[in-house]
Design an enzyme around this catalytic site. Structure first.
Site, PDB file in Angstrom:
ATOM      1  CB  CYS A  20      -0.902   0.075   1.229  1.00  0.00           C
ATOM      2  SG  CYS A  20      -2.025  -1.271   1.385  1.00  0.00           S
ATOM      3  N   GLY A  46       1.597   0.070  -4.940  1.00  0.00           N
ATOM      4  CA  GLY A  46       0.342  -0.662  -5.089  1.00  0.00           C
ATOM      5  C   GLY A  46      -0.294  -0.341  -6.421  1.00  0.00           C
ATOM      6  CG  ASN A 125       2.011   1.268   3.848  1.00  0.00           C
ATOM      7  OD1 ASN A 125       3.053   1.888   3.861  1.00  0.00           O
ATOM      8  ND2 ASN A 125       1.952   0.009   3.426  1.00  0.00           N
ATOM      9  N   GLY A 126       0.415  -1.159   5.799  1.00  0.00           N
ATOM     10  CA  GLY A 126       0.947  -2.036   6.844  1.00  0.00           C
ATOM     11  C   GLY A 126       0.120  -3.293   6.942  1.00  0.00           C
ATOM     12  CE1 TYR A 266      11.870  -4.149  -6.537  1.00  0.00           C
ATOM     13  CE2 TYR A 266      10.096  -4.508  -4.963  1.00  0.00           C
ATOM     14  CZ  TYR A 266      10.543  -4.462  -6.262  1.00  0.00           C
ATOM     15  OH  TYR A 266       9.694  -4.726  -7.292  1.00  0.00           O
ATOM     16  CB  SER A 307      14.494  -2.846  -8.607  1.00  0.00           C
ATOM     17  OG  SER A 307      14.550  -4.156  -9.108  1.00  0.00           O
TER      18      SER A 307
END
Lengths: 490, 490, 490, 490
Positions: A20, A46, A125-126, A266, A307
């Site tokens: 999220c 997300g 978020n979490g 990341y 990445s």
């Protein structure tokens, strides 16, 4: 209950995925447009769905939730005109993996609840590690859930709180919640931000003219032209209103912070600042550290895009081996090919990556990637690189072996699917079929993120459970479901 | 909260509108297809939206809810394949009028709730007259509402009930509810039907092979090939399972039934049976009664299609004046023209009706309609008929003047918009600009529906509040909002 | 080539179907809205798709073509705003039957062509009987067809004509075309209407303020408030411009007119005028004639709705037997249930019709229908009526036996599927399983439509090929494909 | 004519844009899936729309054309199942700029034509410089155009050709056509590829098992797993069938080739091979050349992502100045934000790019970009970089000043909007507000692409008209419209 189902075929299922991103703004004209911009900047956190809630005195609360990208859903006048107001919050969300069931619009945040003392919306978020138990208990007492999201527990806890104000109720609710939560919420007049006591997930505050912004990362402040003020502190609740400005509270019992170290590796965008330093620079430092820890004689340092690029640049600089983009990413790959034919599904990684044959041919190549999760993509990349005529292939990984699942808001495969949980480094090398494979050490990673002394095993500064199995919050629901924590022996 | 909004432009806003139809089936293969067929047959009771819930042991509960017609939403394999199971219920719903706000998918039934003892879904025809008060109280205690529908109260009352079984909880919940309710509900193994103690709205039971069907009207039994068994009795709860068959309970304090007399006049389909008699025949009888009460010398009896047709046939037969379809209905008019241009909106009734000029010209015409609500359509029809060259226009109305709003599940304008609430019969005649206007008397209507002695003022057999202002259940919420009941003087 | 395919499942496949309706207007503000209204009134002539072309001096020609109903496609501001101009034409079209392939948007009219001397659009009701030959020849010479429609030949013939004006070119083109054509066309400044020399399909002219309207039927004049002026005559071309008004030409070799008699029986709307008389009255007259030709002792005259109603009223009046609506039509049946499940498909006629059991039970019933094509629906209706308890069932048909296919713009099954092409009247009665079956005679039908002397076999006034096999234009393409005309013996 | 219009808001309008990519395959199972994959790899050559045509002996030709990305339109079973066959071609297309009118589905290729001798489909990359004249002439002779695309001329020329075979007709048609064309076409049995005599646009052949592939670039061979065979030569027509394999013809008068040099600089994907060398390497070489031609003392070489990256890597390597990604690209930016609100539209480049503040701050930055077209984006990037605290900003451009429009298949602004057409290099530097601005010289660019001696002014090896104004084919239509070629003086 199945309703309005959207299936996605993930081509990137060999990455850990942040679940999220959150954003909120108060005190600006057309808050929804700012929220949309902020969510667009946080889209990497997300991609499955997004939602916005706003409030205006005439029309009350407004909500729009959609499957898909922000840019496709929250830019047309059609939708944005239904979201008036000077106060708004938003959320982007990652697709839960297939085994957890298909995605439905009911699960898309922000969630909204009408309480006896007014309405509130919340975006999170979490991950709440005791959500299953809380949900069971709430249902026993007569709460009816609209979604299967852990976040909905917070709304129901608020509904049952006896707190006089919505902010009191939120405090009440969050005290019953365990795990990781960076929450952005709103009432009719207030924008609220809260971070769990460990501060596992990020949350920052910015100023936008006379208004205020909350966001998961600083890159979302940049896009709306807001100035970075500071991070919301672990365990802090900020309550922002146009009349009183920002008020700060610390409702939780204080704990030593444990920020997620994988945000550095990341999750976060390279142009975001964490702890006063750009994520890009940290990743370059990881590459430098990795070159020192695991040198190898070769002709080309090649990132696995996108990445792996900063670490590859660092590795190349430290090693003196030329840097080159031997693998090219097709920028038109979305997260999904909807119900692809067999033929297309089988193409897998080729839909996304292609090897720059002429550059690779005859060379000893160092491939720098951020992490190895299942190892499936790594194997395919190795094959493509060998097919293109590389003489040697050496993998250098910018994180330690990922051996433990995350329970704090990241989508991780079960332990049995994590390559590093089941193989030694040499077994992994052999499984991937490469000439050498080296991960940065956990100490090396701590050094690269700025802890000169490496990891303090008695009191580590970061949450590194995915590497170490050292979980700062016991994952209550998962333990109930039979998950086994690391024993002293491991 | 505004979300996924669908606007409709009602061209029939001069009719009272039933707000719902319900259907349920147990013990058949592919229950959802039967539910879809049943809802299609009940589409006249609600055209705005529809929903179906089914249950199958493997997949649990399944739900699909859509704006629009059953035939457009619930026939494709795509949708129907997501609704497996041998047990299912469904609901069609009418658009609430504009001032109550736009239609949203969240308000579409059936509603579903997960309780500590399992899940249940519920669909409701009628209106809960104390819903506002119940909702307020439930929110005080921490319930979070998903919709603005009165029906959702029932789910929350069930969630909070201490009843051991879902059926116990439903009984508990419905005892707290006032008003009109014909409910079809389901658990994982049971199909439940309940009618309020007055039996205001209809509900019937049928057999379908070894399975069972519940439906608002018998026409929905016919379409699935079910045999009509009996009406669910006022105040009865029927609980049907494949193992125990139909069990009957009477959980409420018994009261003298007051079935809605307007179901006979307009709401029900002419091919449905009510009280053992076809609605068509009742309407013909109304026409005959009307011809006797209000004769007039004329050349043609012409129905306002389609609802006025049976009464017109009866009027023609009784009066000996020829019957002719002087007004033709365009069968391709839907309920809505989505966001029409000004030009098209202004066409109004012409989009739906056209006069058969050659038939009308030079004639003295008796127009037979089922009711007069605002009178706006009646005026336009009169103009069309005069433009076509009619010599005289006489309106004969198959119901008494509609002077009071309905609070039991019918969408009625405010009293100030009801023509008969504000004008005498002669004023209405003059306002409509016709040569004569006559309504059937309330006694005449009672005779036509089979009460040879007319209406018993001390204990009327029907709910006729829309004509008489005699409300069998006090409309608690409306009284709170300032609605004034009829005084003795009126 | 398959592209953007829409499948339809026809529930009314036991009816002959008009394939098109056309409409045009010049000299009004917002022509497109008028065209949409006109097409809505003509929707019974074609429900599969519709299209509108307009012209305005700034933007040039504008076009919108859609699958589905006019009310669903051509009412939103979104679409209508893309169609500015004071001059426009439109077309509604019926789905060609399954074996002719699925419907595609490329086949939807009006067709547009850009010529060296300017653009023109054309919409066509009828069928070009030498289209296959014309198309072959045009392709030989380098024309590229966009569609599989016969109408496109006209555009290509116009493109190749040497005519100085577009109207000259249209004249040129239509002279090469055989069969039935009622054409509405437009250039930048002119509205053009043409009817083939036999005048098989209808076309009328009306005045709308200072503007002009062309339409297939007068009911489309009524809806826009236009005054009926006159029919376009067989073989006439009317050219209408705002400066010169209506100019009339007769470009073809004159022939004795043969208007389609089935327009009276079924195709046209009952409120349209043909030959100065309402279609409703003609149908009533057919019922009266039928009662005289084929009386039977019975208790109830019941129409098969809606098309059988006027003839049933006539039959009841002439016979003195009571008229009653023993079969009720579900007004929410669309033309299609998209990809229905097996269960729903099997419901067939029950989705559309239901029997009014209480009215039918124990009675001797006369069912009046407009025609019998395959007989499949008639059998199902008979079964429903018997199931409901009818004592006797007598079919009375308002047209002669349909024994020959139409090649002039009507969708007819192959001869082998036409019941009357393969059975005697007694065989049909036995096949349908009814107590009696009688069709009106061809002479009776002629009398009912106003030819007191019946049909003149040497020079019949109507095209009645579907009953008589007497084709006024040889169907060239069909003869090429092996169709056998009636021999002297038949 | 306006029909089914799709508007796009280009955020990249400061780039030249290739207008098309083509792909074809023969002799494989499920050709359409391969075409879809190939088009996906070529998506950078056109993002507005795509189309596929296939042929199978039972069903004939099949076509699907859609607005939007390949991945969103040509991956679902739904669509792909409508495209059976072992032979297919496809096309992706770029949005023409706003002033040329909105995009419509009718303009999406491949185009299909049914000729007297069978059907053919054609897809075209390039631009026909005499299309307006050809179209005028074809319309004079009676051709009717479906689209406004120049490519449709080829189909009409083929329709009118007297050639015995479709391949003969294509040869005939292409001989009348001037300009740039890399064509992929198909008949029922043959796959055809043609390149114009100058070979301005690329086209390559590959083998895929026993089948064959044609594609604009080698990266499209890679994605389907095909082996690169060779480039189709300038002026060559290859005709491929499963029985005869590849046959080669040279139907045009031979000319000295002039491949587009901008394919090296920007259009082609870095992983494609041109002339035996990877485009990535060529771009690196351009950066090296640029570092030598235009050195500057600085702290950081930073690419403008993604297209400037390889040249920046080359520049950094040659100069010894560190390479760093000071600008981060949001990978979730699509080509369009559909009808964005004012607020969002104004964000412009910030939606796509963000500066990595921590990396930039206090540094002297060299920004390497591929080209400067209007200069609008360059100015905004410079501002972002200065806002982030850069001490100096130096632009280094990997191509010479773009001073002339392209008429060979690239979307270029009018000359008055090209910065370099109106300003000297110093004026541009001042306009952009940077410390220094340098472009690679035309000679330098030739050296970097492999011409050791630089550009031969008498017989240049490449088409470099956009830089030099030296047009290898006179742009006939544009000259008609008043475009002025470079005079000797310029």
């Amino acid at each position: 209950m199945a309703e309005q189902v959207h299936y996605a075929h993930p081509f990137d299922d060999d990455k850990l995925r942040e679940e999220c991103g959150v954003f909120g703004v108060i005190g600006v004209t057309d808050a929804a447009s700012f929220v949309a911009l902020g969510l667009h900047a946080l889209q990497h956190r997300g991609q499955e769905a997004g939602g916005i809630v706003t409030y205006d005195p005439e029309g009350g609360f407004h909500q729009a939730r959609r499957m898909g990208y922000v840019r496709d859903n929250f830019t047309s006048r059609d939708v944005m005109d239904t979201l008036p107001g000077t106060l708004g919050i938003g959320h982007v969300r990652y697709s839960t993996s297939g085994d957890k069931g298909p995605a439905v619009i009911r699960n898309v945040q922000p969630f909204f609840g009408e309480f006896a003392i007014g309405g509130a919306a919340i975006a999170h978020n979490g991950n709440i590690t005791n959500a299953v138990a809380l949900r069971r208990e709430l249902i026993e007492r007569g709460s009816i859930f609209q979604s299967s999201s852990d976040t909905e527990c917070i709304i129901h806890l608020m509904a049952r709180s006896m707190g006089r104000t919505l902010v009191d109720r939120m405090e009440d609710a969050l005290r019953k919640v365990e795990g990781a939560f960076s929450v952005v919420a709103m009432t009719r007049t207030k924008l609220v931000g809260v971070r769990d006591p460990l501060g596992i997930r990020p949350l920052v505050v910015g100023r936008l003219g006379s208004g205020w912004v909350l966001a998961s990362e600083t890159c979302a402040l940049d896009i709306v032209g807001a100035d970075f003020l500071r991070e919301v502190e672990p365990g802090e609740m900020v309550v922002i209103s146009t009349d009183k400005g920002l008020e700060s509270f610390f409702p939780f019992r204080p704990r030593k912070p444990r920020f997620c170290i994988f945000e550095h590796v990341y999750f976060s965008r390279p142009d975001s600042l964490i702890g006063g330093r750009s994520v890009y620079e940290t990743r370059e430092a990881i590459g430098i550290e990795l070159a020192q820890e695991a040198p190898v004689d070769a002709d080309l340092v090649c990132p696995v895009p996108d990445s792996g690029t900063p670490a590859a640049i660092g590795y190349a600089r430290a090693s003196g081996i030329p840097f080159g983009m031997g693998i090219i990413r097709n920028q038109y790959v979305g997260r999904t090919f909807i119900e692809p034919t067999e033929q297309i599904r089988n193409m897998g990684v080729r839909l996304k990556l292609n090897v720059n044959r002429a550059l690779i041919q005859g060379k000893r190549v160092i491939l720098v990637d951020d992490s190895v999760v299942r190892g499936t993509t790594s194997r395919k990349i190795k094959e493509m690189v060998l097919d293109a005529g590389a003489r040697e292939v050496h993998f250098r990984i910018a994180s330690p072996p990922t051996a433990w699942p995350c329970f704090y808001g990241v989508d991780t495969p079960n332990r049995e699917k994590l390559l590093a949980a089941n193989m030694s480094e040499e077994e992994m090398r052999s499984h991937l079929g490469v000439d050498s494979l080296r991960f940065i050490t956990l100490d090396g990673l701590y050094r690269a993120v700025g802890e000169a002394g490496g990891r303090d095993p008695l009191s580590p500064r970061y949450c590194d459970a995915c590497f170490s199995g050292d979980y700062p919050v016991a994952p209550a629901d998962m333990l109930d479901q039979g998950f086994e924590m690391k024993t002293a022996a491991e």
